[in-house]
Design an enzyme around this catalytic site. Structure first.
Site, PDB file in Angstrom:
ATOM      1  N   ALA A 161       0.864  -1.178   0.000  1.00 33.70           N
ATOM      2  CA  ALA A 161       0.000   0.000   0.000  1.00 33.70           C
ATOM      3  C   ALA A 161       0.904   1.231   0.000  1.00 33.70           C
ATOM      4  O   ALA A 161       1.829   1.313   0.819  1.00 33.70           O
ATOM      5  CB  ALA A 161      -0.906   0.005   1.226  1.00 33.70           C
ATOM      6  N   TRP A 163       0.608   4.136   1.141  1.00 31.08           N
ATOM      7  CA  TRP A 163       0.624   4.918   2.368  1.00 31.08           C
ATOM      8  C   TRP A 163       1.368   4.221   3.506  1.00 31.08           C
ATOM      9  O   TRP A 163       1.605   4.810   4.566  1.00 31.08           O
ATOM     10  CB  TRP A 163      -0.800   5.213   2.826  1.00 31.08           C
ATOM     11  CG  TRP A 163      -1.680   3.999   2.925  1.00 31.08           C
ATOM     12  CD1 TRP A 163      -2.570   3.557   2.004  1.00 31.08           C
ATOM     13  CD2 TRP A 163      -1.737   3.056   4.017  1.00 31.08           C
ATOM     14  NE1 TRP A 163      -3.182   2.406   2.433  1.00 31.08           N
ATOM     15  CE2 TRP A 163      -2.688   2.071   3.670  1.00 31.08           C
ATOM     16  CE3 TRP A 163      -1.081   2.950   5.241  1.00 31.08           C
ATOM     17  CZ2 TRP A 163      -2.999   1.010   4.489  1.00 31.08           C
ATOM     18  CZ3 TRP A 163      -1.378   1.885   6.069  1.00 31.08           C
ATOM     19  CH2 TRP A 163      -2.336   0.922   5.688  1.00 31.08           C
ATOM     20  N   CYS A 164       1.722   2.945   3.301  1.00 23.82           N
ATOM     21  CA  CYS A 164       2.320   2.136   4.362  1.00 23.82           C
ATOM     22  C   CYS A 164       3.809   2.440   4.509  1.00 23.82           C
ATOM     23  O   CYS A 164       4.569   2.388   3.535  1.00 23.82           O
ATOM     24  CB  CYS A 164       2.105   0.653   4.062  1.00 23.82           C
ATOM     25  SG  CYS A 164       2.994  -0.458   5.170  1.00 23.82           S
ATOM     26  N   TYR A 165       4.233   2.728   5.707  1.00 20.47           N
ATOM     27  CA  TYR A 165       5.643   3.032   5.979  1.00 20.47           C
ATOM     28  C   TYR A 165       6.537   1.850   5.629  1.00 20.47           C
ATOM     29  O   TYR A 165       7.589   2.005   4.999  1.00 20.47           O
ATOM     30  CB  TYR A 165       5.797   3.404   7.453  1.00 20.47           C
ATOM     31  CG  TYR A 165       7.228   3.506   7.919  1.00 20.47           C
ATOM     32  CD1 TYR A 165       8.001   4.629   7.627  1.00 20.47           C
ATOM     33  CD2 TYR A 165       7.818   2.461   8.641  1.00 20.47           C
ATOM     34  CE1 TYR A 165       9.320   4.715   8.048  1.00 20.47           C
ATOM     35  CE2 TYR A 165       9.134   2.543   9.073  1.00 20.47           C
ATOM     36  CZ  TYR A 165       9.883   3.676   8.764  1.00 20.47           C
ATOM     37  OH  TYR A 165      11.185   3.752   9.183  1.00 20.47           O
TER      38      TYR A 165
END
Length: 479
Positions: A161, A163-165
């Site tokens: 994803a 947005w995932c760090y």
């Protein structure tokens, strides 16, 4: 008028003169047996006293919690059982006394026990020195996923994803690894392995079809499937190792090691006439988990939490559904049927709420309105202890824990969880059995025999004297 002699002729209970009666041993024995029977029922009856006292549990004593919970939409891959209390205890991902079984959306087990091991943790989340590399992995979507997964003997996919760090940490090393594997195993000439990637924010249905709940998830597909069979149990084959380039390349080499080079050539020769049947191995809409076992907690307020947990993955709260069915959730040791019968015999009004949540279901329909729903249960526990007195000493027979339950669904911005808040009561119910001594039984039997004999004699004397008086009155009138 009817004479008294005529009335006596219809007497059904005619009296026998006392001089004609004779005492017998059988009659005496029957009298004693009748007296014994009357007192024996009273002697065998259970007498108890009930009181409410301060809980007598010792400091440091633990309370056992047994549970059996089914989650139709929570994967065993990340399902974690955690325990905490007000004293600072915080135990994460308890596995020693907890067992997990993969189930489908109808709660039917899909195989044997699921061995997930510890929570997935990664020490290296990417390369220490980040370099910009061109995309080496193949972007996959619902349109080309099946064709790629069947075309290559091994397809390793990074479900991520943006947005995932952790996904962003993985991206440079993943693309570099994909480029290295392309150079070693050219997709056209060799092609035993290829690396791909799926953006789960764009391909929501594809990620849901493969039960992706944490990002990034690295799955290994062999012959079009990521399912590995282990004694009849199908698990998703995933990679949980370090995510730097060196570790990834080493892992990819192990996947290719046992695959002959000709395997891809044969696949290429046959791919023109081979059609991919998407229904060959249909994936369920959800991936569920049944969690059963027990934990031991201190007798202070605390919580048992079921959640999706990982030290190296991120979760989309809108995609986590913690709907569940409760088969069992009880406190204390389980009573055997014999002990439970004894408990009900002595305390028939107790024992009905030891497993208050059993058979209850808490289902949340997945959608925009019902997303991010945490389900909380608040349980208040009362201990009941059954003791008996033997030689003026108290002997503990058994104990049981009953509880009240109140549940609620709470919308949250965080990843949904299931919380069982428990609060032991500082008071307990003490039921004491009061046995009767045998000497008391004998004394009562003698008292009954003597009392019956005395009362019968008094009644007989009154009745006899009354009749004599009536007869004298009648004689006086006749004269």
């Amino acid at each position: 008028m009817i004479s008294s002699s005529k009335l006596k002729s219809v007497d059904f209970y005619r009296k026998i003169p006392r001089d004609l009666t004779e005492a017998s041993l059988s009659g005496a024995g029957l009298s004693i047996v009748a007296a014994l029977a009357m007192e024996l029922s009273n002697y065998l009856a259970v007498n108890t006293s009930t009181s409410v006292i301060v809980d007598r549990s010792s400091d440091g004593e633990f309370l056992r919690i047994d549970f059996n919970l089914s989650f139709p939409a929570l994967s065993c891959e990340f399902a974690s059982v955690d325990v905490s209390d007000v004293l600072g205890t915080n135990r994460l991902n308890i596995t020693k006394t907890v067992r997990k079984y993969s189930i489908d959306r109808n709660l039917v087990p899909t195989g044997s026990e699921f061995h997930s091991g510890p929570i997935p943790t990664v020490s290296k989340h990417g390369d220490d020195v980040e370099e910009n590399h061109d995309d080496g992995s193949v972007p996959l979507s619902s349109r080309n996923f099946d064709s790629y997964s069947h075309q290559y003997p091994v397809l390793v996919v990074n479900f991520y994803a943006p947005w995932c760090y952790w996904s962003n940490r993985l991206k440079p090393s993943w693309e570099k690894t994909a480029k290295i594997m392309r150079e070693r195993y050219d997709p056209e000439m060799d092609g035993r392995i290829i690396l791909g990637k799926v953006d789960c924010t764009e391909e929501v249905d594809l990620c849901r079809r493969h039960h992706i709940q944490g990002y990034p998830s690295i799955r290994i597909f062999r012959k079009g499937s990521d399912l590995k069979e282990n004694q009849g149990h199908h698990d998703h084959e995933s990679y949980y190792g370090d995510r730097d380039t060196e570790s990834l390349v080493a892992a990819m080499e192990t996947y290719v090691a046992n695959i002959p080079k000709e395997a891809h050539v044969l696949a290429l020769e046959d791919k023109t006439n081979k059609t991919v049947d998407p229904a060959k191995r249909p994936a369920p809409l959800t991936s569920g988990c049944r969690i059963e076992g027990f934990v031991r907690v201190k007798k202070v307020p605390g919580s048992v939490v079921i959640s999706a947990r990982s030290g190296s993955h991120s979760f989309d709260p809108s995609q986590i559904n913690v709907s569940h069915y409760v088969t069992q959730f009880s406190f204390g040791k389980r009573l055997s049927e014999k002990m439970f019968y004894e408990f009900k015999r002595l305390t028939p009004y107790l024992g009905g709420h030891h497993d208050r949540l059993a058979g209850q279901s808490y289902i949340v329909k997945h959608g925009d309105v019902n997303a991010n729903v945490t389900i909380e249960h608040y349980l208040q526990i009362v201990k009941t202890e059954l003791v008996t007195l033997r030689s003026s000493k108290e002997l503990k027979l058994l104990e049981e824990y009953e509880y009240t339950a109140h549940s609620s669904l709470v919308h949250s911005f965080y990843v949904p969880v299931v919380k069982f808040h428990f609060e032991p009561s500082p008071m307990q119910v003490l039921v004491t059995e009061l046995p009767k001594s045998f000497s008391h039984f004998i004394t009562n039997v003698c008292a009954i025999i003597g009392g019956v004999f005395t009362v019968a004699g008094i009644l007989d004397s009154i009745f006899h004297n009354t009749l004599r008086l009536v007869k004298k009155v009648e004689l006086g009138k006749n004269i």
